[in-house]
Design a protein around this motif. Structure first.
Motif, PDB file in Angstrom:
ATOM      1  N   LYS A  84      -2.783  -2.121  -3.215  1.00 29.35           N
ATOM      2  CA  LYS A  84      -3.387  -3.458  -3.142  1.00 29.35           C
ATOM      3  C   LYS A  84      -4.835  -3.348  -2.678  1.00 29.35           C
ATOM      4  CE  LYS A  84       0.949  -5.732  -2.224  1.00 29.35           C
ATOM      5  NZ  LYS A  84       1.785  -6.240  -1.159  1.00 29.35           N
ATOM      6  N   ASP A  85      -5.059  -2.436  -1.766  1.00 32.00           N
ATOM      7  CA  ASP A  85      -6.409  -2.216  -1.269  1.00 32.00           C
ATOM      8  C   ASP A  85      -7.320  -1.736  -2.402  1.00 32.00           C
ATOM      9  OD1 ASP A  85      -8.372  -1.735   0.834  1.00 32.00           O
ATOM     10  OD2 ASP A  85      -8.057   0.388   0.324  1.00 32.00           O
ATOM     11  N   LYS A  86      -6.781  -0.838  -3.225  1.00 32.82           N
ATOM     12  CA  LYS A  86      -7.558  -0.291  -4.359  1.00 32.82           C
ATOM     13  C   LYS A  86      -7.872  -1.379  -5.379  1.00 32.82           C
ATOM     14  CE  LYS A  86      -6.510   4.074  -4.137  1.00 32.82           C
ATOM     15  NZ  LYS A  86      -5.703   5.271  -4.294  1.00 32.82           N
ATOM     16  N   LEU A  87      -6.905  -2.279  -5.574  1.00 34.25           N
ATOM     17  CA  LEU A  87      -7.086  -3.391  -6.512  1.00 34.25           C
ATOM     18  C   LEU A  87      -8.329  -4.198  -6.123  1.00 34.25           C
ATOM     19  CD1 LEU A  87      -5.464  -4.609  -8.921  1.00 34.25           C
ATOM     20  CD2 LEU A  87      -4.262  -6.025  -7.270  1.00 34.25           C
ATOM     21  N   GLU A  88      -8.443  -4.453  -4.828  1.00 34.81           N
ATOM     22  CA  GLU A  88      -9.589  -5.214  -4.314  1.00 34.81           C
ATOM     23  C   GLU A  88     -10.877  -4.410  -4.371  1.00 34.81           C
ATOM     24  OE1 GLU A  88      -9.827  -8.320  -3.553  1.00 34.81           O
ATOM     25  OE2 GLU A  88      -7.704  -8.494  -4.132  1.00 34.81           O
TER      26      GLU A  88
END
Ligand code: C5P
Length: 402
Positions: free
Chosen positions: A336-340
């Motif tokens: 999820k962090d990478k998505l952002e």
């Protein structure tokens, strides 16, 4: 197109009748081949009635009719040459063992050796038989040879046990058949750019930093997209894999080479899938002579490589951007962090510590995280099947973004 459906001896053999009907809806001409054990569960008459064709039940039944030439006298060779695909559903542990080891002692196992057509197996058996090392080793061998495996579902089994071993749904098997035969053309008009494999960062003329990526996931994506009608650009780090046909294959070595190739080509793509395991760091200096052994420690200084995915998303070219996250811990959080952080439309995450997931395996276990907050977890499946599921989702996101 013509396919041979091998039916082997398990309780799930009755489901093969429904499968024949489903495949006929795809306008496929189905020739059924039954093993002796299959005939204990269901009669050849059932399949003859459904297909309107003689069912092949053993090795020698075909002899007799005056052959026009030698090949037609040897029916397994004739069938092997006529078919576009061999599907075995249900596939017992026994037939997997025979295929894996090249034992050709009945029509179906001989057909497997004699055909050059792609092969799909859909295993079904008792959970202990499925989990047995012998079965899993046979499957690994088959996968390594390019055989597509439609993994069984989990659930209540005819033997009274619960677990993996139930024949996959008819719909799942039919979809795999269509994908392998290239009958789905929903990506026609799209250009899909895929990166694959590791990158290598030189330290000196003989040494470099790299990682365990085999490139299998990226190559499966390229192959699946091509079969679905897309134009494919495959930018690949060094791998041992066969160069796929009919794709624009661009070999690269370093992150910088991959970056340049991606930035040059991304403009023409409507979908960019970054499956490569790109180095995050590289030696700050490349020595032009081989580093000599010295006394004590050697400290290497590393610098960050350019983040290609981030750079692409910053340029906002309008293509759907998909990143991969190979993690060893905190998979969901990191994804999820990478998505952002990378402004990607989707991150495909896998826990590389899980058996059957990640680097150098023929299967993968992934979860897809997208901007709309949806999380889709897939069970362990063949990388080709995973590739198709990823493409399904990318296509959905593409349509929503219109
Ligand atoms: O940050 P991390 O390397 O885990 O992110 C993985 C994703 O980012 C992959 O899709 C990979 O291809 C991409 N990546 C990149 N450039 C880098 C490092 C990773 O595009 N320098």
């Amino acid at each position: 197109m013509k396919i041979a459906l091998g039916v082997t001896g398990g309780v799930a053999a009755y489901k093969a009748a429904e499968l024949v009907r489903r495949l006929q809806q795809e306008k496929l001409d189905v020739q059924v081949v039954m093993t002796r054990a299959a005939q204990e569960f269901i009669t050849p008459l059932m399949f003859a009635a459904l297909t309107g064709q003689k069912v092949i039940t053993d090795m020698f039944s075909a002899a007799g009719a005056a052959p026009a030439n030698l090949e037609s006298a040897i029916e397994h060779i004739a069938v092997a040459q006529r078919i576009d695909l061999l599907l075995v559903a249900p596939a017992t542990a026994d037939i997997l063992g025979r295929f894996a080891n090249g034992i050709a002692e009945d029509f179906l196992s001989t057909l497997y050796l004699a055909t050059k057509a792609p092969v799909i197996v859909a295993p079904a058996m008792n959970v202990n038989m499925w989990e047995h090392a012998a079965t899993q080793e046979n499957l690994a061998k088959l996968r390594a040879r390019g055989v597509h495996v439609v993994d069984p579902d989990e659930g209540y089994l005819a033997c009274g046990m619960t677990g993996a071993g139930r024949l996959a749904a008819t719909e799942t098997i039919a979809r795999e058949v269509c994908d392998v035969l290239g009958l789905r053309h929903d990506l026609a008009g799209h250009t899909v750019l895929v990166t694959a494999g590791p990158t290598c960062e030189d330290l000196d003329p003989v040494r470099f930093l790299t990682n365990r990526s085999s490139g299998k996931m990226g190559y499966a994506l390229a192959e699946a997209a091509r079969r679905r009608g897309a134009q494919v650009i495959l930018i690949s780090g060094p791998t041992e894999l066969k160069i796929p046909e009919s794709v624009d294959w661009i070999p690269v070595r370093t992150t910088e080479e991959m970056r340049r190739a991606v930035l040059d080509r991304a403009g023409s793509a409507s979908m960019v899938i970054m499956a490569a395991a790109v180095s995050d760091y590289r030696p700050a200096a490349i020595h032009d002579r081989k580093l000599k052994r010295g006394e004590g420690h050697l400290t290497l200084e590393l610098e960050a490589t350019p983040d290609i995915l981030k750079e692409l998303s910053r340029e906002k070219r309008g293509a759907i951007l998909v990143g991969f996250a190979a993690e060893t811990d905190r998979v969901a959080e990191n994804a999820k962090d990478k998505l952002e952080r990378k402004h990607a439309d989707m991150i495909v995450a896998n826990d590389v510590t899980q058996e059957g997931a990640g680097f150098d395996t023929d299967t993968n276990i992934v979860t897809m995280y997208s901007r709309d907050g949806r999380e889709i977890s897939l069970p362990k499946m063949d990388k080709f099947e995973v590739a198709n599921r990823i493409l399904d989702r990318v296509l959905e996101i593409h349509k929503q973004s219109k």
